[in-house]
Write a protein that holds these residues in place. Structure first.
Motif, PDB file in Angstrom:
ATOM      1  N   THR A  98      11.515  38.677  -3.358  1.00 53.07           N
ATOM      2  CA  THR A  98      10.807  37.446  -3.713  1.00 53.07           C
ATOM      3  C   THR A  98      10.539  37.380  -5.211  1.00 53.07           C
ATOM      4  O   THR A  98      10.630  36.301  -5.823  1.00 53.07           O
ATOM      5  CB  THR A  98       9.482  37.349  -2.932  1.00 53.07           C
ATOM      6  OG1 THR A  98       9.772  37.287  -1.521  1.00 53.07           O
ATOM      7  CG2 THR A  98       8.696  36.108  -3.317  1.00 53.07           C
ATOM      8  N   ASP A 173      13.845  30.341   4.447  1.00 50.48           N
ATOM      9  CA  ASP A 173      12.421  30.150   4.727  1.00 50.48           C
ATOM     10  C   ASP A 173      11.778  29.246   3.672  1.00 50.48           C
ATOM     11  O   ASP A 173      11.820  29.542   2.478  1.00 50.48           O
ATOM     12  CB  ASP A 173      11.717  31.514   4.757  1.00 50.48           C
ATOM     13  CG  ASP A 173      10.272  31.410   5.237  1.00 50.48           C
ATOM     14  OD1 ASP A 173       9.813  30.300   5.580  1.00 50.48           O
ATOM     15  OD2 ASP A 173       9.589  32.459   5.262  1.00 50.48           O
ATOM     16  N   GLU A 174      11.168  28.156   4.116  1.00 50.81           N
ATOM     17  CA  GLU A 174      10.509  27.232   3.202  1.00 50.81           C
ATOM     18  C   GLU A 174       8.995  27.251   3.369  1.00 50.81           C
ATOM     19  O   GLU A 174       8.290  26.420   2.792  1.00 50.81           O
ATOM     20  CB  GLU A 174      11.043  25.809   3.421  1.00 50.81           C
ATOM     21  CG  GLU A 174      12.542  25.662   3.136  1.00 50.81           C
ATOM     22  CD  GLU A 174      13.067  24.263   3.386  1.00 50.81           C
ATOM     23  OE1 GLU A 174      12.287  23.428   3.937  1.00 50.81           O
ATOM     24  OE2 GLU A 174      14.229  23.989   3.043  1.00 50.81           O
ATOM     25  N   SER A 175       8.474  28.195   4.137  1.00 52.17           N
ATOM     26  CA  SER A 175       7.030  28.261   4.379  1.00 52.17           C
ATOM     27  C   SER A 175       6.296  28.822   3.163  1.00 52.17           C
ATOM     28  O   SER A 175       6.869  29.574   2.361  1.00 52.17           O
ATOM     29  CB  SER A 175       6.736  29.130   5.603  1.00 52.17           C
ATOM     30  OG  SER A 175       7.155  30.465   5.392  1.00 52.17           O
ATOM     31  N   ALA A 176       5.042  28.447   3.010  1.00 49.91           N
ATOM     32  CA  ALA A 176       4.227  28.917   1.888  1.00 49.91           C
ATOM     33  C   ALA A 176       4.079  30.433   1.951  1.00 49.91           C
ATOM     34  O   ALA A 176       3.734  30.988   2.992  1.00 49.91           O
ATOM     35  CB  ALA A 176       2.850  28.255   1.926  1.00 49.91           C
ATOM     36  N   GLY A 177       4.341  31.083   0.824  1.00 46.34           N
ATOM     37  CA  GLY A 177       4.222  32.534   0.783  1.00 46.34           C
ATOM     38  C   GLY A 177       5.216  33.246   1.682  1.00 46.34           C
ATOM     39  O   GLY A 177       5.059  34.443   1.942  1.00 46.34           O
ATOM     40  N   PHE A 178       6.191  32.489   2.175  1.00 41.75           N
ATOM     41  CA  PHE A 178       7.209  33.035   3.087  1.00 41.75           C
ATOM     42  C   PHE A 178       6.556  33.735   4.281  1.00 41.75           C
ATOM     43  O   PHE A 178       7.006  34.788   4.743  1.00 41.75           O
ATOM     44  CB  PHE A 178       8.158  33.985   2.343  1.00 41.75           C
ATOM     45  CG  PHE A 178       8.763  33.350   1.122  1.00 41.75           C
ATOM     46  CD1 PHE A 178       9.738  32.371   1.243  1.00 41.75           C
ATOM     47  CD2 PHE A 178       8.325  33.700  -0.146  1.00 41.75           C
ATOM     48  CE1 PHE A 178      10.274  31.757   0.115  1.00 41.75           C
ATOM     49  CE2 PHE A 178       8.855  33.087  -1.274  1.00 41.75           C
ATOM     50  CZ  PHE A 178       9.831  32.115  -1.145  1.00 41.75           C
ATOM     51  N   GLU A 179       5.507  33.082   4.780  1.00 40.75           N
ATOM     52  CA  GLU A 179       4.760  33.677   5.896  1.00 40.75           C
ATOM     53  C   GLU A 179       5.591  33.749   7.174  1.00 40.75           C
ATOM     54  O   GLU A 179       5.406  34.660   7.995  1.00 40.75           O
ATOM     55  CB  GLU A 179       3.465  32.893   6.154  1.00 40.75           C
ATOM     56  CG  GLU A 179       3.678  31.423   6.484  1.00 40.75           C
ATOM     57  CD  GLU A 179       2.374  30.653   6.654  1.00 40.75           C
ATOM     58  OE1 GLU A 179       2.424  29.542   7.206  1.00 40.75           O
ATOM     59  OE2 GLU A 179       1.323  31.187   6.244  1.00 40.75           O
ATOM     60  N   LYS A 180       6.542  32.831   7.323  1.00 38.48           N
ATOM     61  CA  LYS A 180       7.402  32.883   8.510  1.00 38.48           C
ATOM     62  C   LYS A 180       8.302  34.118   8.475  1.00 38.48           C
ATOM     63  O   LYS A 180       8.613  34.689   9.525  1.00 38.48           O
ATOM     64  CB  LYS A 180       8.249  31.613   8.621  1.00 38.48           C
ATOM     65  CG  LYS A 180       7.451  30.375   9.015  1.00 38.48           C
ATOM     66  CD  LYS A 180       8.359  29.169   9.205  1.00 38.48           C
ATOM     67  CE  LYS A 180       7.550  27.947   9.632  1.00 38.48           C
ATOM     68  NZ  LYS A 180       8.416  26.748   9.806  1.00 38.48           N
TER      69      LYS A 180
END
Length: 220
Positions: A98, A173-180
């Motif tokens: 990241t 992954d487009e989730s905030a903070g790559f939480e997914k």
């Protein structure tokens, strides 16, 4: 008297290469152009890398190396079981990726053919497989010695496939903070270790040996 030219380091060449790819949206045309552009000699380059492709592979291996070095700064890491070591590796490795996400996405999406892009991961693959072998514990090792080598290779290859799938998931992954991705890591690692439970396999091997012996005796 001319000033002595600064000696360039391996890390500096890596950094310059990554900057070139990101700023110019393409790889250098050749070692000659790359070296001249950054005021070092081809000999400097070849003292660390054989080709530009070799440099690309080394970058991903360095991501791995940095991950393992970070893990070993944690005194508790050595006491972890295999599953928690693997989870720690994943979370740390993807933090490293990241931090370099722009470069990783640029290079792993450069060609329309994914296989050509993922050739860059061949050195990472060998390092990761060795890591998996090192953390493989007796809890997940078959009792039958003659099956252990086969099992170790199977564990290495399945772990590598899992890492590749996780990289692909993280890239999309487009989730905030790559939480997914964090959720994906936890669930996939837990599931893989459930499948690695060797107790049923040991029982199956013992049963197979029993049937084999019975069949031999019945023919006598």
């Amino acid at each position: 008297m001319a000033a002595k030219k600064k000696v360039i380091t391996k890390d500096e060449i890596v950094s310059l290469y990554m900057d070139h790819v990101l700023e110019k949206d393409q790889k250098p045309k050749s070692v000659y152009h790359f070296a001249k552009e950054n005021d070092f000699t081809e000999a400097d380059f070849y003292s660390f890398f054989g080709t530009l492709e070799g440099l690309e592979k080394e970058i991903f291996r360095l991501f791995f190396e940095n991950t393992v070095n970070l893990l070993h700064t944690n005194e508790e890491y050595q006491q972890y079981d295999m599953k928690n070591k693997m989870l720690s590796f994943y979370f740390t490795f993807f933090e490293v990726l990241t931090a370099n996400r722009s470069y990783v996405l640029q290079t792993l999406k450069a060609d329309r053919n994914p296989l050509k892009n993922f050739v860059q991961l061949t050195t990472l693959r060998e390092s990761f497989k060795n890591y998996v072998s090192e953390i493989l514990t007796d809890d997940y090792r078959l009792e039958q010695e003659k099956f252990q080598k086969f099992q170790e290779k199977a564990v290495q290859e399945s772990a590598w496939l899992q890492l590749m799938l996780t990289i692909k998931f993280w890239m999309e992954d487009e989730s905030a903070g790559f939480e997914k991705t964090d959720i994906f890591i936890e669930k996939s690692v837990n599931a893989s270790f459930e499948l690695m439970n060797v107790a049923p396999m040991n029982h199956l091997i013992d049963f197979g040996k029993f049937l084999f012996k019975e069949k031999i005796h019945s023919r006598q």
